[in-house]
Write an enzyme that holds these catalytic residues in place. Sequence first.
Site, PDB file in Angstrom:
ATOM      1  N   GLY A 258       0.795  -1.214   0.000  1.00 56.30           N
ATOM      2  CA  GLY A 258       0.000   0.000   0.000  1.00 56.30           C
ATOM      3  C   GLY A 258       0.834   1.274   0.000  1.00 56.30           C
ATOM      4  O   GLY A 258       2.068   1.254   0.113  1.00 56.30           O
ATOM      5  N   HIS A 259       0.156   2.413  -0.099  1.00 53.43           N
ATOM      6  CA  HIS A 259       0.823   3.707  -0.178  1.00 53.43           C
ATOM      7  C   HIS A 259       1.608   4.015   1.101  1.00 53.43           C
ATOM      8  O   HIS A 259       1.198   3.664   2.203  1.00 53.43           O
ATOM      9  CB  HIS A 259      -0.198   4.821  -0.448  1.00 53.43           C
ATOM     10  CG  HIS A 259      -1.249   4.950   0.609  1.00 53.43           C
ATOM     11  ND1 HIS A 259      -2.373   4.144   0.648  1.00 53.43           N
ATOM     12  CD2 HIS A 259      -1.348   5.776   1.665  1.00 53.43           C
ATOM     13  CE1 HIS A 259      -3.113   4.493   1.672  1.00 53.43           C
ATOM     14  NE2 HIS A 259      -2.518   5.472   2.315  1.00 53.43           N
ATOM     15  N   ASN A 260       2.766   4.637   0.912  1.00 54.02           N
ATOM     16  CA  ASN A 260       3.652   5.097   2.006  1.00 54.02           C
ATOM     17  C   ASN A 260       4.366   3.972   2.732  1.00 54.02           C
ATOM     18  O   ASN A 260       5.090   4.238   3.707  1.00 54.02           O
ATOM     19  CB  ASN A 260       2.899   5.928   3.054  1.00 54.02           C
ATOM     20  CG  ASN A 260       2.243   7.154   2.476  1.00 54.02           C
ATOM     21  OD1 ASN A 260       2.615   7.622   1.415  1.00 54.02           O
ATOM     22  ND2 ASN A 260       1.245   7.674   3.168  1.00 54.02           N
ATOM     23  N   SER A 278       1.269   2.940   5.008  1.00 55.99           N
ATOM     24  CA  SER A 278       2.125   3.556   6.024  1.00 55.99           C
ATOM     25  C   SER A 278       2.712   2.575   7.029  1.00 55.99           C
ATOM     26  O   SER A 278       3.270   2.991   8.043  1.00 55.99           O
ATOM     27  CB  SER A 278       1.365   4.668   6.775  1.00 55.99           C
ATOM     28  OG  SER A 278       0.971   5.687   5.884  1.00 55.99           O
TER      29      SER A 278
END
Length: 364
Positions: A258-260, A278
């Site tokens: 996922g993002h980050n 994250s």
Amino acid sequence: MAHTIREIAAAIGAEAAGDLDLTVARAAEPKMAAADALALAMDPKYAGGLAEGQAVAALLWAGADWQGLGLKAAIFAPRGRLAMAGLSVLFDAGPEIAAGVHVLSVVHPDAVIGAGASVGPFVTIGRGVRIGARARIASHVSVAEGAVIGEDALILQGVRIGARVTIGDRFIAQPGAVVGSDGFSFVTPEKSGVEEIRETLGERGEIRAQSWSRIHSLGGVTIGDDVELGANVCIDRGTIRDTVIGSGTKLDNLVHVGHNVQIGRDCLLCGQVGVAGSARIGDRVVLAGQCGVNDNIFVGDDVIAGGATKIFTNAPAGRVLLGYPAVKMETHVEIQKALRRLPRLAVRVGELEKTVTERLPDAG
């Protein structure tokens, strides 16, 4: 692609005996091996198969009596799977991609493709892309504007490299991998039901209609050297900062990052692992198939998580985890033992309740 026993032994750093000029063209299981194949019998339990096959040369365990097995030559592998790694490199010719850029591909005039690169048909390379020397790019790959890919890359059919993606040297991507898709990040104007549940751990107030607004991903993806992606891996761009995959890390088929997310060096993420936005994962972490990692948590260096483990909270370095939710492996084993005892325990409790009830004085 034929090699002598001498060449193979030198390539994998192993000792050999017998006719070192004997040539083999492929590797095979012992009982399926033809005369031109190198039989793979790195453990004594595979010795019986040599008599069923026709191989005259084999990759054997250390100290094996190769002459007693009827062979003309042998290579000795103290660590069989490590020998297989080097052997597989020798016998894998790789995809057939002609040198240069195929006439049916589209390369932006501002893109830079390194010396000795091979680009197959129906490839699209965008503005400002930089691809290193000796890259091999198979058909139907797209590389979006501004992406940077290092030297000696192997990018197979249908891979998608998005904008703002930076990749190191010796990158390998299997068919269908996607690097740099938009992150799955949405917000509601008012506090959402999910936020409320997180705060109250299950209590809900008024349930009302909600709509979702997209948070676009303005960051990119940064990938180190020697990273490999399996088929249909998906790695999302960061919201503001980049999603990061450390050097030497390997992602199996259908892994989603996922993002980050920040993943360290030399990690191994097996099939269908999902890492939520994250999350931070340390170095040398191994996540077996179908593991899940919650958002905004940290998994320390050298953690090993067994299949289908779900990690919801921070995991300290070196911990071995198993279960849903994740607990220490030894704790999970004890929990499973206790669960298996529950039916018998229920019977015993029922018998005790009956005995106690029968012995109680009449309340009347």
